[in-house]
Design an enzyme around this catalytic site. Structure first.
Site, PDB file in Angstrom:
ATOM      1  N   LEU A 109       0.969  -1.160  -0.132  1.00  0.00           N
ATOM      2  CA  LEU A 109       0.031   0.049   0.198  1.00  0.00           C
ATOM      3  C   LEU A 109       0.861   1.169   0.106  1.00  0.00           C
ATOM      4  O   LEU A 109       2.078   1.175   0.366  1.00  0.00           O
ATOM      5  CB  LEU A 109      -0.681   0.007   1.288  1.00  0.00           C
ATOM      6  CG  LEU A 109      -1.778  -1.165   1.674  1.00  0.00           C
ATOM      7  CD1 LEU A 109      -2.166  -1.186   2.885  1.00  0.00           C
ATOM      8  CD2 LEU A 109      -2.788  -1.127   0.767  1.00  0.00           C
ATOM      9  N   ASP A 159      11.089  -0.977 -15.746  1.00  0.00           N
ATOM     10  CA  ASP A 159       9.677  -0.706 -15.552  1.00  0.00           C
ATOM     11  C   ASP A 159       9.283   0.781 -15.880  1.00  0.00           C
ATOM     12  O   ASP A 159       8.487   1.155 -15.084  1.00  0.00           O
ATOM     13  CB  ASP A 159       9.394  -1.203 -14.373  1.00  0.00           C
ATOM     14  CG  ASP A 159       7.665  -1.389 -14.387  1.00  0.00           C
ATOM     15  OD1 ASP A 159       7.195  -1.636 -15.516  1.00  0.00           O
ATOM     16  OD2 ASP A 159       7.259  -1.796 -13.228  1.00  0.00           O
TER      17      ASP A 159
END
Lengths: 372, 470
Positions: free
Chosen positions: B31, B154
């Site tokens: 999170l 990425d």
């Protein structure tokens, strides 16, 4: 990272000799005080939440009454070297690339700048260091695989992971001398102008230098000098044996190309200082270890101290059994008795071959013979 | 840090130095929270009240400790220091669930949101100055990484953060190093890490199964991002073939070839050695593509410097592809408008600065990811300074457990991937967890969480997503 110059390694983990002495003395002192106060030194890592707790004083413990003696700084040093060498054995048994071993040893060294071996057993920490090193070097091995391969409970490896990472302050990228050696060998190839068989001789120079570094890793040198300095020291020593080139002339050429202000003579002194550390290195004998390990065991588990005297008489018979006893779980209470096996392929195969890679037993001298 | 465990609401000491504002994102590995430094924080001097994004990493998988993703991110960011790379401020441990919390300087925007705002709200292209400044800063950060032998692996719009108002307004920060690695002297082939780069930004050599690859894979992604900044649409929107260990992605390659034409061994000699080209199971070698022309898609004159730079980034042969260092020297950046430090607001211009939306914050979640925020926290006791362990010769807990708390079920937000996006989904991306914000819009790899388990792919056939394997 290729840039050692801006690394955390250079900024935070290269020390002066007195820094090291101070840190070791402080950890030793703290642990000795804990022992005096609580009768034991062991810090517990909670298997559930990973938190660390100090010992609960035994109900009958009187402060200062402990008959258990703490390890001296020298004995701690002995134990660290012993287990650093075990790291090399474990890594060799798993056939890990060389870098893994170096990274793990540097983690181990850094860890014990902050903790005494009396607080965290080096046998456990060394495994977590190997495990973390594999993760960082992208050579991932699961804790289970690692634990199986050496017949140790992998949960211990995991339980210590956070404390190890935190003790390293999350500075996980470390520089070993092996790469700089490669670089210098390439460079020497040009320097030697590739004469007759120079290539082959450089190869020998390279190999011997690497094995010097393996020894160097067991000294304080990696905490005192940069990997480049260590590499040149190893190459210098290797060149003494193989006589491939004029080493001082080579150093002169390196420094002039780098426009370094460091005089060659001064650097030669650094090299000598590093190689002196290697020459001074003494791998602890089993006898040395027996004594220190027994003390450590009593520090960690004072109740074993009383039992120890009773056991001593029987130990001769018992130790023979221990040698063939591959099931460690049976001896949970006896921390220092362990036989770690590495199977042929380096991972757990459960095979009963004799390639016992790591073995230490504080009690049974019989079982140790020929294995360590 | 108190003595022992007093009930279930115990928290680690460090947590009390942060004022939690709420959750701003989530992904499979954790999170992300928005918080502010309290004055009590050891590092609060001079930055009191600074917003901090805290990325919580869960344990990797059952029984293998700290996730390799977290390890990569921490170890690289500890060594890195550059204006165009996200700054890791602190690392904290919560022993109760063995999770790591990474504290970053907070960035209000990211390129995914900037592009989306222009596409969906403003219906206007991003101005030339901003495109150029964003691209230049991205290349500047990337050049730093590559010169340190780090491949990001990425890069995509949602991983490129842009600072909101303040001293660093409009500055780009490359984020999410969970897939990044050092490629100098690897112990194993890089391909052992499995599939890297979200499919729309994945370089052709990866799609064709290259075992070894280089920083050029990042440059391909930059090319795709450049085009997306210009057109507000992803350049190559292929559909990912999932549940296959094979890196070969026919649809994505098809999308690329349709725009750039068929690759040839003449132009790309090592093409012949790539496993998927070699075995040619899908007969890609024989397929003939019309070269529709990149210039028509990006609406650039073929002779413009911008087009020249873009086409050099989208060069098939990774060895010929432009490097970050070369790109920074390209003519495009020497022509007006010159790139600037605040990419969002041109320094002298009559144009009105665009107001980009701020990230929504879900205030109903606490630091553990449980939904009821507990307003009161137990008072803190002795607090160890900094990160160094402070052993104390006292019989006490060094770290307070936080008691038992429900963990986020894996894939709790899978609904967001479905064809009908959930409106009001909370999200943002300081640490760059892919997520979806708001309703509507096309399916987009940014919105898709990387999911290790294969089952996820089955639920969403046809959606591109990134898999991580370790």
């Amino acid at each position: 990272m290729s840039d050692f110059q801006t690394s955390t390694h250079r900024e935070r983990w290269i020390f002066q000799p007195h820094d090291l002495m101070d840190k070791w003395a402080a950890a030793n002192q703290r642990s000795a005080e804990t022992l005096a106060q609580y009768g034991t030194t062991r810090l517990k890592v909670d298997p559930v939440d990973g938190s660390i707790s100090y010992p609960e004083p035994a109900p009958d413990h009187v402060v200062g009454s402990s008959s258990v003696k703490p390890l001296s700084c020298e004995e701690e040093q002995l134990m660290r070297v012993f287990y650093e060498q075990k790291i090399q054995e474990v890594c060799a048994a798993f056939k890990f690339p060389h870098k893994i071993q170096a990274t793990a040893i540097i983690y181990f060294k850094r860890f014990y700048l902050q903790w005494s071996v009396m607080e965290h057993h080096p046998k456990h920490i060394m495994l977590t260091c190997v495990y973390s090193s594999c993760k960082v070097e992208e050579n991932h091995v699961s804790a289970e695989e690692l634990g199986k391969g050496i017949q140790q409970d992998h949960q211990i490896i995991l339980n210590n992971e956070m404390i190890v990472l935190k003790s390293l302050d999350f500075d996980l990228i470390v520089y070993a001398p092996y790469r700089p050696i490669e670089g210098f060998i390439d460079d020497m190839d040009g320097f030697c102008k590739a004469g007759n068989g120079a290539h082959q001789r450089l190869k020998e120079l390279h190999q011997t230098a690497n094995s010097h570094v393996d020894k160097m890793m067991l000294t304080d040198a990696p905490l005192l000098y940069s990997p480049g300095q260590l590499a040149l020291a190893a190459l210098s020593k290797s060149n003494d044996m193989h006589q491939v080139l004029n080493f001082e002339r080579y150093l002169g050429s390196v420094f002039s190309r780098q426009k370094s202000n460091c005089p060659v003579e001064q650097f030669v002194q650094t090299i000598n200082a590093i190689n002196y550390l290697v020459d001074q290195l003494q791998i602890p004998t089993l006898k040395d270890m027996r004594h220190a390990d027994r003390k450590l065991k009593h520090c960690l588990d004072p109740s074993s101290h009383d039992e120890h005297k009773k056991k001593e008489k029987k130990s001769k018979h018992k130790s023979k059994r221990a040698a063939s006893d591959a099931q460690l779980g049976a001896n949970d209470d006896d921390l220092s008795r362990c036989i770690w096996r590495g199977s042929e392929n380096g991972v757990a195969g459960g095979s009963n071959d004799e390639s016992i890679v790591v073995y230490f037993d504080g009690q049974s001298s019989t079982a140790m013979t020929g294995l360590v | 840090m108190g003595d022992g465990r007093a009930g279930g609401s115990n928290r680690p000491a460090w947590l009390q130095h942060y004022e939690l504002l709420g959750k701003i994102g989530e992904g499979t590995y954790g999170l992300v929270f928005l918080a502010r430094l309290k004055p009590t924080h050891p590092q609060a001097a001079g930055r009191r009240g600074s917003p901090i994004a805290i990325k919580k990493f869960k344990q990797s998988k059952e029984g293998d400790g700290v996730s390799p993703t977290a390890i990569r991110e921490i170890m690289l960011l500890r060594e890195i220091n550059h204006e165009n790379v996200v700054k890791l401020v602190n690392v904290h441990i919560n022993h109760a669930d063995m999770s790591l919390y990474l504290a970053f300087d907070y960035a209000e925007h990211d390129l995914y949101e900037v592009i989306r705002h222009h596409r969906e709200k403003l219906n206007l292209p991003i101005n030339q100055y901003s495109v150029k400044s964003l691209l230049w800063q991205l290349l500047n950060g990337l050049n730093y990484l590559h010169s340190n032998w780090i491949i990001h692996r990425d890069l995509k719009p949602s991983n490129i953060l842009v600072m909101g108002e303040g001293e660093e307004h409009g500055i780009i920060k490359i984020a999410d190093f969970g897939l990044a690695r050092i490629y100098q002297a690897p112990l194993k082939p890089l391909s052992d890490n499995g599939v890297v780069v979200t499919i729309w930004y994945r370089a052709p050599e990866l799609l064709l199964g290259a075992k070894h690859y280089t920083s050029a894979v990042d440059m391909w992604a930059v090319g795709c991002i450049f085009a997306e900044l210009l057109t507000l649409k992803p350049l190559f929107q292929g559909v990912e073939a999932k549940a296959t260990p094979n890196p070969f992605q026919l649809d994505q390659l098809d999308k690329i070839f349709k725009v750039l034409g068929h690759p040839t061994v003449e132009k790309w000699p090592t093409l012949a050695n790539l496993p998927c080209w070699l075995n040619d199971q899908q007969h890609i070698q024989g397929h003939k593509y019309e070269n529709t022309g990149l210039h028509t898609i990006v609406h650039l004159p073929q002779k413009s410097p911008a087009f020249d730079l873009l086409s050099k980034m989208l060069e098939y042969d990774p060895r010929k592809r432009i490097t970050a260092a070369q790109a920074l020297e390209h003519e495009y950046f020497r022509l007006e408008p010159l790139p600037g430090r605040n990419a969002l607001v041109p320094s002298q211009s009559g144009e009105k600065a665009v107001q980009y939306p701020i990230r929504p914050v879900d205030g109903s979640t606490d630091f553990e990811g449980t939904t009821s925020l507990q307003p009161t926290q137990p008072p803190s006791g002795n607090v160890p300074p900094g990160n160094q362990p402070v052993p104390r010769p006292h019989p006490r807990q060094m770290q307070q457990p936080m008691g038992s708390m429900p963990r986020m079920p894996a894939g709790a937000n899978m609904g967001a991937f479905g064809p009908v996006p959930q409106p009001g989904m909370v999200g943002m991306n300081p640490g760059n967890i892919p997520m979806q914000r708001g309703a509507g819009g096309q399916s987009h790899p940014h919105q898709l969480r990387r999911k290790a388990d294969q089952g996820m792919g089955m639920q969403n056939p046809g959606y591109p997503q990134q898999k991580r394997r370790f």
